[in-house]
Scaffold this motif. Structure first.
Motif, mmCIF file in Angstrom:
data_model
loop_
_atom_site.group_PDB
_atom_site.id
_atom_site.type_symbol
_atom_site.label_atom_id
_atom_site.label_comp_id
_atom_site.label_asym_id
_atom_site.label_seq_id
_atom_site.Cartn_x
_atom_site.Cartn_y
_atom_site.Cartn_z
ATOM 1 N N ASP A 169 -0.095 7.368 0.795
ATOM 2 C CA ASP A 169 -0.617 8.306 0.373
ATOM 3 C C ASP A 169 -2.189 7.677 -0.002
ATOM 4 O O ASP A 169 -3.648 8.050 -0.452
ATOM 5 N N LEU A 170 -2.921 6.000 0.719
ATOM 6 C CA LEU A 170 -3.587 5.484 -0.067
ATOM 7 C C LEU A 170 -4.105 5.502 -1.449
ATOM 8 O O LEU A 170 -4.965 5.939 -1.532
ATOM 9 N N PHE A 171 -2.791 5.520 -2.455
ATOM 10 C CA PHE A 171 -3.990 5.912 -3.623
ATOM 11 C C PHE A 171 -4.487 6.879 -4.096
ATOM 12 O O PHE A 171 -4.833 6.899 -4.649
ATOM 13 N N GLY A 172 -4.757 8.054 -3.502
ATOM 14 C CA GLY A 172 -5.264 8.838 -3.479
ATOM 15 C C GLY A 172 -5.977 8.902 -3.635
ATOM 16 O O GLY A 172 -7.378 8.152 -3.675
ATOM 17 N N GLU A 173 -7.018 10.466 -4.461
ATOM 18 C CA GLU A 173 -8.115 10.870 -3.906
ATOM 19 C C GLU A 173 -8.802 9.582 -5.408
ATOM 20 O O GLU A 173 -7.941 9.654 -6.538
ATOM 21 N N ILE A 174 -10.232 9.383 -5.517
ATOM 22 C CA ILE A 174 -10.701 8.966 -6.614
ATOM 23 C C ILE A 174 -10.843 10.143 -7.961
ATOM 24 O O ILE A 174 -10.359 11.152 -7.372
ATOM 25 N N ASP A 175 -10.202 9.555 -8.882
ATOM 26 C CA ASP A 175 -9.643 10.433 -9.901
ATOM 27 C C ASP A 175 -9.744 9.556 -11.750
ATOM 28 O O ASP A 175 -9.032 9.736 -12.390
ATOM 29 N N MET B 85 1.223 -0.950 0.199
ATOM 30 C CA MET B 85 0.046 0.089 0.084
ATOM 31 C C MET B 85 1.095 1.309 -0.180
ATOM 32 O O MET B 85 1.766 1.388 0.846
#
Lengths: 409, 409
Positions: B4-10, B1
């Motif tokens: 940044d926890l994979f970042g914001e949904i985008d 992981m």
């Protein structure tokens, strides 16, 4: 139908302090407004893989098979049981509330042979009783609820996995009401299949259900794999076990969908997946230990506040869920009138109860985005006012003060 | 992981011109960002009743029992079949594609005796063949798909209800891929149970499935009612029929949940319900006839554009779905390379295919919010460019011009 088609969606701004659903975290709802992707587009499958990675720590597991079921929490319970249990298999149900009865109910429809080890509502089942029941019944699966909101009790799970492994059983745990709010250590506790929901401690909407599956359980499930006609492929071989009794809940096919095989099954509920992803990001960003502590503080505060108001808290103190608390409706008070006043005067929802507890307790929840000091204090302050209006004498301010003190304790 | 926890949904801003899911209408996604309500709060049950009212015209019915199943479109198919069909019941499946095979697959797991009347992929089943098959097999239920996206064919349904009623059978129709885009007259056509999904012509996300149920079908379902333990009530009496094989898909309990009885079953997926409500409001606000005409124009435009580019359109012209079109991949062209270029250079998704058509056709969808002139023209223009880049000679501009003309025809 009215000419304006009932108007735009515009729910009241209500504080949901019942046993769930609770108010969603605003970040979760915002994430759900992102536009859709094709279900096999690389960005979509990347999001699916991220969801798998994000939910492993939430479940306390390294299980490869950690993903989402497209339905409410209940859908993941049924998917687990129908995929693990074949007709005629013996299942031991650990039953201490309504959701233990639900496990029984689902298993009856599957055609399982059901054995039960029970505790009265308000208590949990001692591990020694489970051990004895396993020895007596030799189950293929042991199924239990973690936190049963109907009784507000949390079944201890440490040790359960060892008992199951020794006897060759697999374990299933319904953690709908606790996941993300109370500790869940699927690997340490040796649990095989654990399922959750978003609408409780994870602070999202109902409609997507996280699940994790151990390698041992996955092996049993894949032994029953039977790929549907129309999408059969040479690289996916059917198992020799009894075919799973449901297509929608066929975990073998759903796992093939979430694997690199990307077998087409249902069309993933993309918006719910965005929401589930954000629920996990919010939880892991806060830190799970901090999150559990916050829920514990909220639970302590509700209990202390209720007692300071002269109310009796339902159930065994030693095994209380942190996120939902049962409070006995005092003699002479109309529980539904109190709930209506809470809603109408304060825009706060508190919960009623089921079955033998219906009309006997309220259930106050403080979970996810609502496990916050100010929301607990506001709720207790409102309850004090409502109880007084309904003729039940409450020492002024005592509930809020006691809750505030307990929060920091 | 990643930290940044994979970042914001985008997700990329992609135009989804495959067989679904398609881009959701922005109003639907906005409606889904409203905060939650308690499942029995009066505002929530009012929204549930509004959803029932809004979906009646969508289905072309006055059926009281018109509501949502909490899952993807496939969940409503299984709920319908498992609630209508008991093990050993004979069911006639009208099979002309992958989703006919899905009906068979689900029915096998239910333990039904399955009879089939089939057409080759690319055609539909003549009503006379269905009539003969009903006479031969005396089914309790006749099950068919309306539009099967795997073949792009739409089965005519007028007259089916009469055939069923004469023989005492109930009818089930999977209208997942057509509801809100092609005419559905459940009452006029005498259909008993019809189900849909949001992610096709209704322009919403997958994850909630509208259903309508005739009084005759409701009677059969309620004859199998068996309320689960823990929530039994004196005012809800069990039926004498064979218990429904699933708890989650037990339509009798779900109907009791959507009735004034408000029997607790699952926790309604509130956010998906908000979305489903808005899908219907968008569709009815546009007007169903206008909406069907828009989908028909889009289908005509795709067909005309493809042909003008020298491509061959798959299947029977007389029974084409308006919202998804199969196009033969020309000899020597790599279909997956074309799809990848469409996605990478133009951010447009077009669909691959299943089973016998895999690698043989693309499927171009134009439905819901994407059944729009400019989106069809952009897609065809991009396809022209991509085909040329892949070595397939295409007359410059012919596809777009033909589509533009066909749109207005």
């Amino acid at each position: 139908m009215t000419p304006d088609l009932f108007g735009e969606i515009d729910p009241p701004q209500r504080l949901l302090m019942g046993p769930g659903p609770v108010n969603a975290h605003p970040r979760v709802l915002r994430a759900m407004s992102a536009d859709l992707l094709g279900q096999f587009d690389p960005e979509m499958t990347a999001y699916m893989n991220q969801v798998m990675a994000l939910y492993r720590p939430v479940f306390g597991t390294a299980n490869r098979w950690t993903f989402l079921i497209d339905g409410t929490a209940r859908s993941a319970i049924e998917a687990s049981l129908i995929s693990l249990v074949a007709p005629g298999d013996t299942v031991l149900v650990v039953d201490f509330g309504r959701f233990g009865l639900l496990l029984t109910e689902i298993l009856e429809r599957i055609g399982a042979v059901i054995e039960t080890v029970s505790a009265p509502w308000g208590q949990v089942v001692p591990l020694a009783d489970i051990e004895t029941a396993i020895a007596r019944t030799r189950p293929k699966v042991v199924a239990t609820v973690h936190g049963d909101t109907s009784t507000t009790m949390a079944q201890p799970l440490a040790g359960l996995g060892d008992l199951c492994r020794i006897s060759g059983a697999l374990s299933y745990v319904d953690a709908t009401a606790t996941l993300g709010g109370m500790a869940m250590q699927a690997d340490t506790w040796g649990l095989d299949v654990v399922t959750g929901g978003l609408q409780k401690c994870l602070g999202g909407p109902s409609g997507s259900a996280p699940i994790t599956i151990s390698d041992a359980a996955a092996e049993r499930i894949f032994s029953r794999r039977h790929v549907e006609k129309g999408i059969r492929r040479d690289d996916i071989v059917d198992g020799s076990g009894v075919r799973i009794g449901s297509n929608y809940f066929d975990l073998a096919m759903i796992m093939d969908y979430w694997s690199d095989k990307r077998l087409n099954h249902h069309t993933e509920a993309t918006t719910m997946l965005y929401g589930a992803r954000e629920c996990a990001r919010v939880a892991l960003g806060e830190g799970l230990e901090a999150r559990f502590a916050r829920h514990a503080a909220a639970g302590r505060a509700v209990v202390a506040g209720a007692r300071a108001m002269g109310l009796t808290v339902f159930g065994d103190d030693a095994h209380r869920m942190t996120n939902v608390t049962g409070i006995l409706i005092p003699e002479g008070v109309d529980g539904e009138r109190v709930r209506a006043r809470m809603r109408e005067d304060f825009e706060i929802e508190i919960g009623a109860a089921f079955g033998p507890l219906q009309g006997k307790i309220w259930r106050i929840g403080a979970m996810g985005y609502n496990a916050m000091k100010h929301k607990v204090l506001i709720t207790l302050g409102a309850l004090e006012s409502v109880l007084r209006a309904e003729g039940f004498a409450v020492p002024a301010g005592a509930g809020v003060d006691a809750a505030l003190e307990a929060w920091g304790a």
